[in-house]
Design a protein around this motif. Structure first.
Motif, PDB file in Angstrom:
ATOM      1  N   ILE A  31       0.862  -1.187   0.000  1.00  0.00           N
ATOM      2  CA  ILE A  31       0.000   0.000   0.000  1.00  0.00           C
ATOM      3  C   ILE A  31       0.892   1.228   0.000  1.00  0.00           C
ATOM      4  CG2 ILE A  31      -1.781   1.287   1.242  1.00  0.00           C
ATOM      5  CD1 ILE A  31      -2.697  -1.395   2.440  1.00  0.00           C
ATOM      6  N   GLY A  32       0.840   1.976  -1.074  1.00  0.00           N
ATOM      7  CA  GLY A  32       1.645   3.195  -1.182  1.00  0.00           C
ATOM      8  C   GLY A  32       3.134   2.947  -1.034  1.00  0.00           C
ATOM      9  N   GLY A  33       3.608   1.809  -1.516  1.00  0.00           N
ATOM     10  CA  GLY A  33       5.033   1.484  -1.426  1.00  0.00           C
ATOM     11  C   GLY A  33       5.463   0.878  -0.102  1.00  0.00           C
ATOM     12  N   THR A  34       4.507   0.602   0.771  1.00  0.00           N
ATOM     13  CA  THR A  34       4.807   0.007   2.075  1.00  0.00           C
ATOM     14  C   THR A  34       4.144  -1.365   2.168  1.00  0.00           C
ATOM     15  OG1 THR A  34       4.878   2.187   3.112  1.00  0.00           O
ATOM     16  CG2 THR A  34       4.577   0.306   4.577  1.00  0.00           C
ATOM     17  N   SER A  35       4.903  -2.362   2.565  1.00  0.00           N
ATOM     18  CA  SER A  35       4.349  -3.704   2.746  1.00  0.00           C
ATOM     19  C   SER A  35       3.647  -3.769   4.107  1.00  0.00           C
ATOM     20  CB  SER A  35       5.458  -4.753   2.684  1.00  0.00           C
ATOM     21  OG  SER A  35       4.906  -6.041   2.843  1.00  0.00           O
ATOM     22  N   ILE A  36       2.355  -4.096   4.088  1.00  0.00           N
ATOM     23  CA  ILE A  36       1.543  -4.160   5.302  1.00  0.00           C
ATOM     24  C   ILE A  36       1.186  -5.618   5.569  1.00  0.00           C
ATOM     25  CG2 ILE A  36      -0.610  -3.421   6.407  1.00  0.00           C
ATOM     26  CD1 ILE A  36       1.282  -1.107   5.808  1.00  0.00           C
ATOM     27  N   LEU A  37       1.411  -6.081   6.786  1.00  0.00           N
ATOM     28  CA  LEU A  37       1.050  -7.436   7.191  1.00  0.00           C
ATOM     29  C   LEU A  37      -0.278  -7.372   7.929  1.00  0.00           C
ATOM     30  CD1 LEU A  37       1.727 -10.448   7.493  1.00  0.00           C
ATOM     31  CD2 LEU A  37       2.995  -9.848   9.578  1.00  0.00           C
ATOM     32  N   PHE A  38      -1.280  -8.048   7.414  1.00  0.00           N
ATOM     33  CA  PHE A  38      -2.595  -8.121   8.034  1.00  0.00           C
ATOM     34  C   PHE A  38      -2.675  -9.424   8.820  1.00  0.00           C
ATOM     35  CE2 PHE A  38      -3.071  -5.247   4.532  1.00  0.00           C
ATOM     36  CZ  PHE A  38      -4.022  -4.329   4.922  1.00  0.00           C
ATOM     37  N   LEU A  39      -3.035  -9.326  10.087  1.00  0.00           N
ATOM     38  CA  LEU A  39      -3.100 -10.491  10.973  1.00  0.00           C
ATOM     39  C   LEU A  39      -4.514 -10.651  11.513  1.00  0.00           C
ATOM     40  CD1 LEU A  39       0.168  -9.700  12.933  1.00  0.00           C
ATOM     41  CD2 LEU A  39      -0.113 -11.438  11.167  1.00  0.00           C
ATOM     42  N   PRO A  40      -4.996 -11.889  11.635  1.00  0.00           N
ATOM     43  CA  PRO A  40      -6.351 -12.101  12.152  1.00  0.00           C
ATOM     44  C   PRO A  40      -6.451 -11.771  13.635  1.00  0.00           C
ATOM     45  CG  PRO A  40      -5.273 -14.194  11.703  1.00  0.00           C
ATOM     46  CD  PRO A  40      -4.349 -13.128  11.225  1.00  0.00           C
ATOM     47  N   CYS A  41      -7.491 -11.041  14.003  1.00  0.00           N
ATOM     48  CA  CYS A  41      -7.682 -10.623  15.399  1.00  0.00           C
ATOM     49  C   CYS A  41      -7.873 -11.802  16.346  1.00  0.00           C
ATOM     50  CB  CYS A  41      -8.879  -9.675  15.509  1.00  0.00           C
ATOM     51  SG  CYS A  41      -8.530  -8.055  14.861  1.00  0.00           S
ATOM     52  N   ALA A  42      -8.435 -12.900  15.868  1.00  0.00           N
ATOM     53  CA  ALA A  42      -8.670 -14.048  16.743  1.00  0.00           C
ATOM     54  C   ALA A  42      -7.368 -14.578  17.343  1.00  0.00           C
ATOM     55  CB  ALA A  42      -9.378 -15.159  15.971  1.00  0.00           C
ATOM     56  N   LEU A  43      -6.248 -14.373  16.649  1.00  0.00           N
ATOM     57  CA  LEU A  43      -4.947 -14.813  17.163  1.00  0.00           C
ATOM     58  C   LEU A  43      -4.087 -13.666  17.660  1.00  0.00           C
ATOM     59  CD1 LEU A  43      -3.819 -17.461  14.517  1.00  0.00           C
ATOM     60  CD2 LEU A  43      -4.727 -17.861  16.802  1.00  0.00           C
ATOM     61  N   TYR A  44      -4.167 -12.509  17.014  1.00  0.00           N
ATOM     62  CA  TYR A  44      -3.239 -11.414  17.295  1.00  0.00           C
ATOM     63  C   TYR A  44      -3.880 -10.217  17.991  1.00  0.00           C
ATOM     64  CZ  TYR A  44      -0.065 -14.063  14.418  1.00  0.00           C
ATOM     65  OH  TYR A  44       0.739 -15.058  13.927  1.00  0.00           O
ATOM     66  N   ASN A  45      -5.115 -10.354  18.421  1.00  0.00           N
ATOM     67  CA  ASN A  45      -5.766  -9.285  19.179  1.00  0.00           C
ATOM     68  C   ASN A  45      -6.920  -9.880  19.984  1.00  0.00           C
ATOM     69  OD1 ASN A  45      -6.221  -6.676  20.098  1.00  0.00           O
ATOM     70  ND2 ASN A  45      -7.530  -6.127  18.387  1.00  0.00           N
ATOM     71  N   TRP A  46      -6.672 -11.039  20.598  1.00  0.00           N
ATOM     72  CA  TRP A  46      -7.715 -11.745  21.339  1.00  0.00           C
ATOM     73  C   TRP A  46      -8.061 -10.983  22.608  1.00  0.00           C
ATOM     74  CZ3 TRP A  46      -8.133 -14.152  26.148  1.00  0.00           C
ATOM     75  CH2 TRP A  46      -9.252 -14.980  26.314  1.00  0.00           C
ATOM     76  N   THR A  47      -9.345 -10.907  22.902  1.00  0.00           N
ATOM     77  CA  THR A  47      -9.826 -10.192  24.078  1.00  0.00           C
ATOM     78  C   THR A  47     -10.618 -11.142  24.955  1.00  0.00           C
ATOM     79  OG1 THR A  47      -9.961  -8.148  22.824  1.00  0.00           O
ATOM     80  CG2 THR A  47     -11.243  -8.258  24.837  1.00  0.00           C
ATOM     81  N   PRO A  48     -10.339 -11.175  26.267  1.00  0.00           N
ATOM     82  CA  PRO A  48     -11.146 -12.015  27.158  1.00  0.00           C
ATOM     83  C   PRO A  48     -12.612 -11.613  27.085  1.00  0.00           C
ATOM     84  CG  PRO A  48      -9.249 -11.105  28.323  1.00  0.00           C
ATOM     85  CD  PRO A  48      -9.321 -10.425  26.997  1.00  0.00           C
TER      86      PRO A  48
END
Length: 105
Positions: A31-48
């Motif tokens: 995106i705009g010359g920058t490589s962006i890594l998209f991660l699933p929230c279920a693993l990388y932003n899990w909330t109790p």
């Protein structure tokens, strides 16, 4: 690229790839010359879950635990639980900073 336009492009890519897929998987996009890594929230932003009153654990494949809002009260309990659990060898750290000093330890 201006910040607002960049974030609009990030959102467009996210919606086009994640909203149509049942099981979300990590992917990267340029995106705009920058490589962006998209991660699933279920693993990388899990909330109790909210309203339990205590920390009941998390799935063992979770990489990042996010204590949002009133769930911050569960941070110490979760630290005590997971710091004594040898089953989580790949967990490098729990981030226990909240921006609210009454929760930081």
């Amino acid at each position: 690229m201006q910040g607002k336009l960049f974030l609009q492009e990030v959102l467009k890519v996210y919606v086009s790839k994640y909203m149509s897929v049942a099981k979300t998987l990590p992917f990267s996009d340029d995106i705009g010359g920058t490589s962006i890594l998209f991660l699933p929230c279920a693993l990388y932003n899990w909330t109790p879950p909210e309203g339990a009153g205590q920390f009941h654990g998390m799935p063992l494949d979770v990489k990042v635990v996010h204590f949002k809002g009133s769930r911050k009260r569960l941070m110490l309990e979760s630290w005590n639980f997971y710091s004594s659990t040898p089953d989580i060898a790949d967990m490098l750290c729990l981030i226990l900073g909240s921006g609210r000093t009454k929760y930081d330890f």
